[in-house]
Scaffold this motif. Structure first.
Motif, PDB file in Angstrom:
ATOM      1  N   THR A  14      56.710  39.172  37.194  1.00 22.13           N
ATOM      2  CA  THR A  14      56.214  39.963  38.326  1.00 22.13           C
ATOM      3  C   THR A  14      56.967  41.280  38.524  1.00 22.13           C
ATOM      4  O   THR A  14      56.408  42.217  39.104  1.00 22.13           O
ATOM      5  CB  THR A  14      56.310  39.133  39.625  1.00 22.13           C
ATOM      6  N   ARG A  15      58.192  41.380  38.049  1.00 22.58           N
ATOM      7  CA  ARG A  15      58.945  42.621  38.229  1.00 22.58           C
ATOM      8  C   ARG A  15      58.469  43.732  37.301  1.00 22.58           C
ATOM      9  O   ARG A  15      58.922  44.858  37.404  1.00 22.58           O
ATOM     10  CB  ARG A  15      60.442  42.356  38.047  1.00 22.58           C
ATOM     11  N   PHE A  16      57.552  43.386  36.363  1.00 22.78           N
ATOM     12  CA  PHE A  16      56.951  44.404  35.505  1.00 22.78           C
ATOM     13  C   PHE A  16      55.510  44.715  35.923  1.00 22.78           C
ATOM     14  O   PHE A  16      54.746  45.279  35.147  1.00 22.78           O
ATOM     15  CB  PHE A  16      56.994  43.971  34.032  1.00 22.78           C
ATOM     16  N   TRP A  17      55.147  44.336  37.164  1.00 21.54           N
ATOM     17  CA  TRP A  17      53.858  44.756  37.691  1.00 21.54           C
ATOM     18  C   TRP A  17      53.873  46.283  37.820  1.00 21.54           C
ATOM     19  O   TRP A  17      54.935  46.858  38.094  1.00 21.54           O
ATOM     20  CB  TRP A  17      53.628  44.101  39.078  1.00 21.54           C
ATOM     21  N   PRO A  18      52.765  46.975  37.600  1.00 19.99           N
ATOM     22  CA  PRO A  18      51.396  46.482  37.422  1.00 19.99           C
ATOM     23  C   PRO A  18      50.999  46.229  35.966  1.00 19.99           C
ATOM     24  O   PRO A  18      49.860  45.852  35.705  1.00 19.99           O
ATOM     25  CB  PRO A  18      50.561  47.622  38.003  1.00 19.99           C
ATOM     26  N   LEU A  19      51.913  46.455  35.019  1.00 29.31           N
ATOM     27  CA  LEU A  19      51.569  46.197  33.623  1.00 29.31           C
ATOM     28  C   LEU A  19      51.468  44.697  33.362  1.00 29.31           C
ATOM     29  O   LEU A  19      50.585  44.221  32.663  1.00 29.31           O
ATOM     30  CB  LEU A  19      52.611  46.827  32.704  1.00 29.31           C
ATOM     31  N   SER A  20      52.395  43.943  33.926  1.00 29.54           N
ATOM     32  CA  SER A  20      52.417  42.495  33.756  1.00 29.54           C
ATOM     33  C   SER A  20      51.519  41.839  34.804  1.00 29.54           C
ATOM     34  O   SER A  20      51.646  42.108  35.996  1.00 29.54           O
ATOM     35  CB  SER A  20      53.856  41.983  33.897  1.00 29.54           C
ATOM     36  N   ARG A  21      50.598  40.979  34.341  1.00 33.54           N
ATOM     37  CA  ARG A  21      49.685  40.268  35.233  1.00 33.54           C
ATOM     38  C   ARG A  21      49.729  38.769  34.912  1.00 33.54           C
ATOM     39  O   ARG A  21      50.298  38.359  33.905  1.00 33.54           O
ATOM     40  CB  ARG A  21      48.254  40.786  35.057  1.00 33.54           C
ATOM     41  N   GLN A  22      49.094  37.970  35.741  1.00 32.69           N
ATOM     42  CA  GLN A  22      49.135  36.520  35.552  1.00 32.69           C
ATOM     43  C   GLN A  22      48.602  36.101  34.194  1.00 32.69           C
ATOM     44  O   GLN A  22      49.154  35.223  33.533  1.00 32.69           O
ATOM     45  CB  GLN A  22      48.352  35.823  36.673  1.00 32.69           C
ATOM     46  N   LYS A  23      47.505  36.724  33.749  1.00 32.14           N
ATOM     47  CA  LYS A  23      46.927  36.348  32.460  1.00 32.14           C
ATOM     48  C   LYS A  23      47.645  37.002  31.288  1.00 32.14           C
ATOM     49  O   LYS A  23      47.594  36.498  30.169  1.00 32.14           O
ATOM     50  CB  LYS A  23      45.437  36.701  32.424  1.00 32.14           C
ATOM     51  N   THR A  24      48.280  38.147  31.538  1.00 30.05           N
ATOM     52  CA  THR A  24      49.028  38.841  30.483  1.00 30.05           C
ATOM     53  C   THR A  24      50.400  39.238  31.027  1.00 30.05           C
ATOM     54  O   THR A  24      50.650  40.406  31.310  1.00 30.05           O
ATOM     55  CB  THR A  24      48.270  40.086  29.995  1.00 30.05           C
ATOM     56  N   PRO A  25      51.293  38.256  31.186  1.00 27.17           N
ATOM     57  CA  PRO A  25      52.620  38.538  31.733  1.00 27.17           C
ATOM     58  C   PRO A  25      53.515  39.223  30.704  1.00 27.17           C
ATOM     59  O   PRO A  25      53.099  39.506  29.576  1.00 27.17           O
ATOM     60  CB  PRO A  25      53.138  37.149  32.091  1.00 27.17           C
TER      61      PRO A  25
END
Length: 358
Positions: A14-25
């Motif tokens: 989650t600390r790499f949001w918005p690049l990191s998402r639940q389906k593509t962490p």
């Protein structure tokens, strides 16, 4: 004795949001510019474990993408999908039960999917020593990392530094300290960072889970009893989400250390937990202004910033110490020294029901 590799890859990053998402962490992203983090982890593991014996534990939601990402590297049947996130005791116990019941006892190397290792050959040698140690002794072996600064973000391992062997007895595990305490740890020469990498026999971890957290073991045994039967998936889906959440450190490692059952190999392999946007300088060399500019970015009179574009042109003038990230559906801006707080954005979006952005 058989050797198995287990890569824990179920986190949300989650600390790499918005690049990191639940389906593509994070573990399914190419942050280094070389390969996906999961594939880099597989290649590191493959220096000591045959690829047919490498397992990945991931979230059920991420499993399809994980199978695609690791095609040709990991057998699809070796990708274990957790129906729910239940912390590392359940994750590791599930992998141990799968290996023990289906393939036979052996030494497991367990690593996270999302770490950066600069010196892979050094880590390989540590793994080899750890495997031999775990084969010869009914002990838990963990890898300690030489502290390079007084980090307040990592846990520490206190060990018996008077032992001259490469493998040393663990005295106790320490939680994340304040800065003054961290400085004292480093000055003493008796502490290593806790890497979250473990080596032990599958049978031994199951034995200790039964001893220290019998409720969790009982649930894992229900799942194990259903393995290789038509009801395996049904039992997994029914039982796993109700397993008590607890980390492997609290569940097993800390009480085992108190009884002298944990060993550590302190080492230096250029390890880093690339946990948030401010750590991108581990993966990329900043330019002369201290900036890391990725994608279509123009930065003028700007310093010490991380700016990432996934498609649109991102421009910045006269900014300093910022993280700016553009994706197709979101833009995130924060102070670089507050990058750990990006998780708060994810929490706020979750509370607001903005599932499309998670």
């Amino acid at each position: 004795m058989n050797h198995y590799g287990v890569i824990m890859a179920g986190g949300g990053g989650t600390r790499f949001w918005p690049l990191s998402r639940q389906k593509t962490p994070k573990q399914l992203l190419n942050l280094s510019g070389k390969d996906l983090m999961i594939n880099e982890a597989v290649e590191r593991m493959a220096t000591v474990i045959g690829k047919s014996n490498i397992f990945i534990v991931t979230a059920d939601l991420q499993a399809p993408a994980m199978i695609t990402a690791t095609h040709g590297k990991v057998f699809p049947m070796n990708i274990l999908a957790e129906p729910a996130a239940r912390n590392t005791a359940a994750c590791i116990g599930y992998a141990a039960m799968e290996i023990y019941r289906k393939y036979g006892d052996g030494v497991m190397i367990i690593t996270p999917a999302d770490h950066y290792i600069e010196n892979v050959p050094a880590l390989t040698e540590i793994f080899k020593t750890a495997i031999l140690t775990a084969e010869e002794q009914d002990k838990f072996v963990t890898i300690g990392l030489k502290p390079t600064f007084p980090s307040t973000g990592f846990g520490y391992i206190k060990y018996d530094a008077t032992v001259s062997d490469a493998v040393k007895p663990v005295i106790e595990f320490k939680e994340k300290p304040d800065e003054e305490t961290a400085k004292k740890y480093i000055e003493s020469g008796r502490y290593a960072w806790n890497s979250g990498m473990f080596i032990w026999k599958a049978s031994f971890i199951l034995k200790k889970l039964k001893e220290y957290v019998p409720d969790i073991y009982a649930d894992l045994k229900k799942i194990g009893d259903a393995m290789n039967t038509p009801s395996e998936q049904e039992v997994l889906n029914d039982v796993y989400p109700n397993i008590r959440k607890i980390s492997i450190d609290y569940a097993v490692m800390e009480p085992s250390a108190a009884k002298g059952d944990v060993l550590v190999i302190p080492g230096d392999c250029g390890w880093n937990d690339v946990g948030s946007w401010d750590m991108m300088d581990v993966l990329h060399t900043p330019n002369e202004d201290g900036n890391i500019l990725l994608g279509d970015v123009i930065a003028i009179d700007s310093k010490d910033s991380v700016i990432y574009s996934s498609g649109k042109t991102v421009t910045a003038v006269d900014v300093e110490g910022l993280v700016i990230v553009e994706t197709q559906d979101a833009i995130m801006v924060c102070k670089k020294d507050r990058a750990q707080n990006v998780k708060k954005i994810v929490d706020a979006l979750n509370e607001a029901g903005r599932k499309e952005l998670l």
